[in-house]
Scaffold this motif. Structure first.
Motif, mmCIF file in Angstrom:
data_model
loop_
_atom_site.group_PDB
_atom_site.id
_atom_site.type_symbol
_atom_site.label_atom_id
_atom_site.label_comp_id
_atom_site.label_asym_id
_atom_site.label_seq_id
_atom_site.Cartn_x
_atom_site.Cartn_y
_atom_site.Cartn_z
ATOM 1 N N SER A 246 -1.255 8.272 6.327
ATOM 2 C CA SER A 246 -1.696 7.322 5.299
ATOM 3 C C SER A 246 -2.870 6.553 5.873
ATOM 4 N N ILE B 121 -2.812 3.528 6.803
ATOM 5 C CA ILE B 121 -2.267 2.364 7.507
ATOM 6 C C ILE B 121 -2.090 2.726 8.976
ATOM 7 N N ASN C 25 -2.370 -2.226 12.080
ATOM 8 C CA ASN C 25 -2.694 -2.747 10.752
ATOM 9 C C ASN C 25 -3.367 -4.115 10.827
ATOM 10 N N GLU D 259 11.080 4.560 -1.570
ATOM 11 C CA GLU D 259 10.095 3.932 -0.689
ATOM 12 C C GLU D 259 10.753 2.938 0.275
ATOM 13 N N SER E 79 12.657 0.081 7.029
ATOM 14 C CA SER E 79 11.836 -1.035 6.549
ATOM 15 C C SER E 79 12.369 -2.382 7.008
ATOM 16 N N THR F 276 1.605 -1.635 3.657
ATOM 17 C CA THR F 276 0.385 -1.808 2.862
ATOM 18 C C THR F 276 -0.737 -2.250 3.788
ATOM 19 N N PRO F 277 -1.952 -1.717 3.630
ATOM 20 C CA PRO F 277 -3.069 -2.167 4.485
ATOM 21 C C PRO F 277 -3.272 -3.673 4.379
ATOM 22 N N VAL G 278 -5.645 -5.016 1.748
ATOM 23 C CA VAL G 278 -5.089 -4.950 0.394
ATOM 24 C C VAL G 278 -4.157 -6.128 0.160
ATOM 25 N N GLN G 279 -3.343 -6.477 1.183
ATOM 26 C CA GLN G 279 -2.450 -7.633 1.049
ATOM 27 C C GLN G 279 -3.251 -8.908 0.805
ATOM 28 N N GLN H 53 -4.596 -9.704 -2.720
ATOM 29 C CA GLN H 53 -3.680 -10.045 -3.817
ATOM 30 C C GLN H 53 -3.830 -11.508 -4.203
#
Length: 1187
Positions: A822, A824, A828, A941, A946, A1011-1012, A1015-1016, A1019
């Protein structure tokens, strides 16, 4: 539950329970002037700290109706604690009171209207809770009357003078037979059938279904000289039944259980083959110390010289013991045969990691040091209990059977009983000794043994004298640590003190003039260190104990025949030594400097505290963080005792501190556990460790098959093997054809099946790292060859830094990074990655990107690897190398997958589980990266990967505890629609290590779908990020505060070591708790977060009791302090739901409400109490009265 009736006819349904600390206020409210005249002025907290037994009566509304406290010495100072027996013998020489069968009432209070019935209920409860108890004494001033309640249960026996006053005091007695008498035991008759059958049917109906309706009558009728049926009766009605038989399959028991400590349950015989004597080496001593905790040391108990029945009538009989079974502890300087469940585990230290408390359970499998088994030629000396049942009301009198059944077999010394593992331990076998099974036992039952001498009540605990030397020597002569015991005993006889002046005391346990136990204690001189590093205050109020009232057990030895008197021995040690608490440390095997140690604790309050024994065989496969957290949670349950915890692991338990490379490790850390944590847990004391690899599961037979062809049976199987780096499989591409990544068919999931090169390293645990380090030092460091690091995880960076640290030049290190799955990266964070890349280039480390392994040795024989070929997006390349480290993708080990698949467990890329950790087999649970949620949750996911492994292990244990812990309410099945939701755990996900630079790295974040970072940040509801320093300068600190002003992410990259545990504690805190972090940063007052969090104000937040303070404050705000006012929590909900019309902002309204009500004062008081209670850790804070 009992219904009591007041003189006015009012009824209350009440029950008795152990007194808790929160009962103090209500107990104080029940004290009257008459109470003070009767018992004196009493500090309730102090009394409860000293009380051996404290009982509270509550009604259905949980209101306290009555309370009584009982101690093992008289009140009113009529004698010293250690010499009350002589005083009472002067009052009545015929009294048969001993410390074993006597308690003293030091306080009784009750609601006046129900005092008579409450008093009787307490007395009945005390006699039921303590089966050995025969007398309760009450001492009051001679001029006082007992009052209407106490006079119904106590009767006078005489008066005594006081040691410190001129007044006389009256002594009253309450004997057992008035309230809970011993039961009458006799041979069963057929006519008892009708009384007994209802008792049997309440417990089990299978016997009637199997053998017919009148099986019991037929069993009673078939009695002969080898088979007896015995009943106990109360008022002419049979209330219990026992069937005994003299025929015991000794051959089977010898095959399955380690009966060495009891001479194989046989009479001694000249032809017995017991093994040859060996000179113990240092290594064998260490092994035996570990085995002793598992009760598997082979010693023997010879029979009594004279017939046992005469011991009960002639007190001068001598007990002859050739070899006594004593179990030295795993601490190198002590000998301890205390059963682990008698001590409470005091685990992690206060200042550095979260505190946890628990208990410990005995290990239950022996280790096959050798195949030798003793051979016993003597006559069998045991009979067995075939069937036993008793009415629950009389269960505490179960031991009344034993003297009678032993009289039926006068030539037998042992009684045995076997029970299924899943059967809860009932009161009868709590007096028996559980026998350690061999690890190849074919029986699915636990075996318990009771010796005839265990019925003796004449056990006497006293201070040792010089005349006890021969008895002590005879007791301990088979112990490895016998010399250490004798040396300490000599110090006691010589000066009563150690060489440094520490007070030493030696106690012996004596039965019929023979020593059967010895214990040596010292004053605990490190009590301040213990208090500041261990959470002992979960068990005691430290302020109510004097320094000299803390003792340190150095040696404790007790004949296993009298094992059920262990707590009594400890209780007497406390009484005779005038101590309240005892401590015992267990040190790890590697002891560098002053190592952390596991601490065990007991006190007066715990002496009569029962524990729930769980014999269910719980087998954990995999020593992953999930598995260790699961075991830690079970072991640290103070009221539970797990006898059958087993860990299957390739390298045993982690935490051996093998590398000795300081902060540098080959593998990054997830900060769940470190070597110090493992030392503090001391799981090796309580968990059977089976070294091996799981290759199969027989679900029908319920056992795990290991690679060495041995089996491990289970009742509950826990799979948490996780995922590991696997041997990489080259694509086989011929680089002479100049192929690119796009042109080759890479089988990402293809498994390598060829010869594994000797210089290929896939590091998954510390053992693997140690093997690699040793190889590098012996074969590589001094050479000039290259090393290839292949992969994309953070472990590539920690490994490179370790290689540089041990002296390998950077120009010999080649980092090859395959294409990412991916966008990521493992870090990161662009700033951190740039700093690490610059450090690699500065160290001359070669970096290759987007490269896929094509071949080893140009496709020739791969062992050893001399070169490796790679394809890229452009031109392929080849690197000559002498070592190859692989960190390319983790996956489930193939043999683990095959074991799961062959046993028909549902596997879909990972092992499929539901939200309660169950697989498709109800007895098999799984957790961690090995697993995935079932597709019915539509949450592919999210996996356990996680979340925090430590939290996953804790939650797994919590689901298991509902099966075993009677104090937990049964789990209510969720509605069908909610069952489709997966649990979301909130614990932080962490990683860290030393990266090239060297940089000390830590990243703490909430569980989330990867999430990269950019990108975070983009938001709209991202919140605020606070960054100080520069990554390349080695002072980078980033904190992300979310839209709710809570700390959600922490990233640190520093050239200097930092307190990672402190920064982890910042996670989840509100920014205002952190000294108004956001406002101070926006005002430019914070330029360096490292310095900011080193300021004294932050110490309270880093303290591991801070989480308890937060919970307490939350409870205050959620409670209704005044009837007419809502709680803050309810008010906030009303504001959110717009149930209240406001003319001002909701936040301002809540602040005003808080300021003007009692909540503000309560919160401030709670915070000040926290600071004052922890002032020895937090001296930088001022509180009222200090200035």
């Amino acid at each position: 539950m009992t219904t009591i009736i007041s003189p006015r006819g009012r009824k209350e349904v009440v029950h008795c329970r152990r007194t808790e600390s929160q009962d103090v206020y209500c107990i104080k409210s029940l004290i009257r002037k008459f109470t003070e005249n009767l018992f004196g002025r009493i500090n309730i907290i102090y009394l409860l700290e000293k009380a051996n037994l404290a009982i509270t009566v509550c009604n259905e509304r949980d209101e306290i109706m009555a309370h009584a406290s009982f101690l093992d010495y008289p009140n009113w100072n009529i004698s010293t604690e250690d010499d009350w027996i002589s005083v009472f013998s002067e009052v009545d020489s015929e009294l048969q009171c001993t410390p074993l069968n006597t308690l003293f009432m030091h306080l009784f209070v009750s609601v006046e209207e129900y005092s008579i019935d409450c008093c009787k209920e307490i007395i009945r409860t005390v006699f039921k809770a303590v089966p050995e108890l025969h007398f309760i004494f009450l001492v009051i001033p001679a001029y006082m009357s007992l009052g209407s309640a106490l006079v119904t249960v106590f009767e006078p026996i005489g008066t005594v003078p006081c040691l410190s006053f001129e007044d006389d005091y009256s002594i009253y007695i309450c004997p057992r037979h008035h309230h809970c008498p011993q039961l009458f035991i006799r041979i069963a008759r057929v006519e008892d059938h009708d009384d007994l059958m209802p008792i049997f049917m309440r417990h089990d109906t299978s016997l009637r279904e199997t053998y017919g309706e009148y099986f019991l009558a037929e069993l009673i009728d078939a009695q002969d000289e080898e088979n007896y049926s015995v009943i106990c009766e109360d008022k002419g009605i049979a209330v219990g039944f026992m069937s005994v038989c003299s025929q015991v399959n000794m051959e089977l028991l010898h095959e399955c259980f380690d009966l060495g400590p009891f001479h194989g349950l046989c009479k001694p015989h000249p032809d017995d083959i017991l093994g040859t004597e060996k000179e113990p080496s240092v290594q064998s001593e260490e092994v035996e110390k570990i085995l002793s905790v598992q009760m598997s040391q082979r010693t023997e108990v010879s029979s009594f010289k004279e017939d046992i029945p005469s011991l009960f009538t002639e007190s001068k009989e001598e007990i002859i013991q050739e070899h006594l079974p004593i179990y030295p502890s795993s601490a190198s300087s002590s000998s301890l045969s205390i059963q682990p469940e008698e001590l409470i585990k005091v685990g992690t230290p206060l200042s550095e990691t979260s505190s946890d408390f628990g208990k410990a359970s005995k290990a239950s499998l022996t280790i096959d040091e050798e195949d030798f088994r003793p051979v016993y030629k003597g006559e069998p000396s045991a009979f067995c209990i075939q069937l036993f049942c008793i009415d629950e009301k009389y269960e505490t009198r179960s031991l009344d059977f034993m003297q009678f059944v032993f009289s039926l077999f006068p030539h037998k010394d042992f009684c045995v009983i076997s029970v299924p593992h899943l059967t809860p331990e009932f009161i009868l076998i709590q007096n028996f000794i559980r026998i350690v099974p061999f690890n190849n036992s074919i029986l699915d039952n636990d075996l318990y043994v009771f010796h005839r001498a265990g019925l003796l009540k004449s056990i006497n605990i006293r201070l040792a004298t010089t005349n006890d030397l021969s008895g002590i020597e005879n007791l301990i002569k088979t112990l490895n640590l016998n010399q250490s015991i004798l040396e300490d005993y000599a110090k006691y006889n010589m000066a009563r003190r150690d060489r440094d002046g520490t007070k030493v005391q030696t106690f012996v346990a004596e039965v019929l003039n023979q020593i059967v136990g010895v214990s040596i204690i010292r004053d605990e001189m490190d009590i301040e260190y213990i208090r500041s590093h261990y959470n002992i205050e979960d068990f005691i109020y430290y302020a109510h104990h004097q320094r000299e009232e803390h003792g340190h057990i150095h040696h404790f030895v007790l004949n296993p025949i009298f094992q059920h008197y262990t707590k009594y021995f400890l209780k007497e040690i406390l009484r005779l030594s005038f101590k309240n608490c005892l401590y015992y440390p267990i040190y790890p095997q590697s002891r560098d400097g002053k190592p952390a140690y596991a601490l065990y604790h007991t006190n007066r309050k715990l002496m009569l505290e029962p524990k729930v024994t769980i014999n269910a065989r719980i087998v954990v496969v995999g020593a992953s963080n999930v598995g260790i957290s699961f075991l830690e949670t079970l072991v640290f349950c103070p009221h539970l005792k797990f006898n059958n915890l087993t860990l299957i692991s390739i390298h045993g338990l982690p935490g051996k501190n093998l590398l000795h490379t300081g902060l540098r490790k080959f593998l990054a850390s997830d900060h769940c556990f470190n070597d110090k944590d493992y030392a503090l847990m001391s799981l090796c004391s309580w968990v059977n460790v089976v070294v091996g690899k799981m290759i199969g599961i027989n679900r029908a037979a319920k056992h795990v098959i290991l690679s060495n062809e041995k089996i491990v049976p289970y009742d509950h199987l826990i799979l948490c093997t996780g995922q590991q780096y696997q041997v990489p499989c080259p694509t086989g591409a011929d680089i002479t054809k100049l192929l690119t990544n796009r042109e080759i068919q890479e089988e990402r999931k293809q498994r390598y099946t060829g010869k594994i090169p000797s210089n290929l390293f896939t590091l998954n645990d510390e053992e693997d790292c140690l093997k690699a380090l040793k190889w590098l030092k012996e074969n590589f460091v001094s050479s000039e060859g290259n090393v290839i690091i292949y992969g994309n995880t953070i472990d590539i960076y920690t490994t490179i830094e370790t290689l540089l640290y041990i002296g390998i030049n950077g120009n010999r290190i080649h980092l090859v990074q395959p294409p990412l799955n991916s966008n990521i990266t493992c870090i990161n964070n662009f700033a951190v990655e740039n700093a690490v890349q610059d450090a690699l280039l500065y160290s001359d480390v070669s970096i290759y990107r987007e490269a896929i392994l094509a071949q080893w040795n140009d496709g020739e024989y791969p062992d050893p690897i001399t070169c490796a070929s790679f394809t890229t997006t452009t031109k392929p390349f080849k690197i000559q190398c002498d070592a190859f480290f692989n960190f390319h993708e983790k996956n489930v080990d193939y043999e683990t997958f095959k074991a799961l698949n062959d046993s028909c467990l549902v596997y879909d890329g990972r092992l499929v589980i539901d939200t309660t950790f169950h697989t498709n087999d109800i007895t098999i649970r799984a957790a961690g990266p090995l697993t995935k949620f079932s597709n019915r949750y539509y949450a592919n996911e999210w996996t356990h990967s996680s979340f925090s492994s430590k939290e996953i292990g804790f939650q797994l244990a919590a689901t298991m505890l509902t099966l075993f812990d009677p104090t937990l309410e049964p789990v209510i099945e969720p509605p069908g629609d909610l069952d489709r939701l997966i649990p979301m755990y909130k614990g932080a996900k962490m990683k860290g290590g030393v990266l090239p630079g060297p940089f000390h790295y830590l990243h703490v974040a909430k569980p989330m779908i990867p999430t990269p970072l950019d990108v975070q940040i983009s938001q709209g509801d991202f919140g605020l990020q606070i960054i100080t320093g520069k990554a390349k300068k080695g002072n980078y600190f980033r904190i992300h505060v979310n839209k709710y002003q809570m700390v959600e992410t922490i990233t640190c990259l520093s050239s200097n070591p930092f307190p990672a545990s402190n920064y982890i504690a910042l996670f989840g805190q509100h920014e205002q708790v952190l000294n108004n972090l956001c406002s101070r940063y926006s005002e430019g007052l914070i330029t360096d977060l490292y310095s900011f969090f080193q300021e004294p104000w932050a110490m309270a937040i880093f303290h591991d009791r801070f989480i308890d303070l937060k919970k307490e404050l939350r409870e205050i705000l959620a409670s209704k302090e005044e009837e007419e006012l809502p709680s803050i929590e309810i008010l906030a909900r009303q504001l959110v739901d717009e149930e209240i019309n406001l003319c001002e902002k909701p936040k301002k309204y809540l602040q005003k409400f808080f300021q003007e009500t009692i909540f503000k004062a309560e919160v401030e008081k709670s915070i000040l109490d926290y600071l004052h209670y922890n002032k020895y850790h937090l001296p930088m804070y001022a509180w009222p009265g200090i200035i």
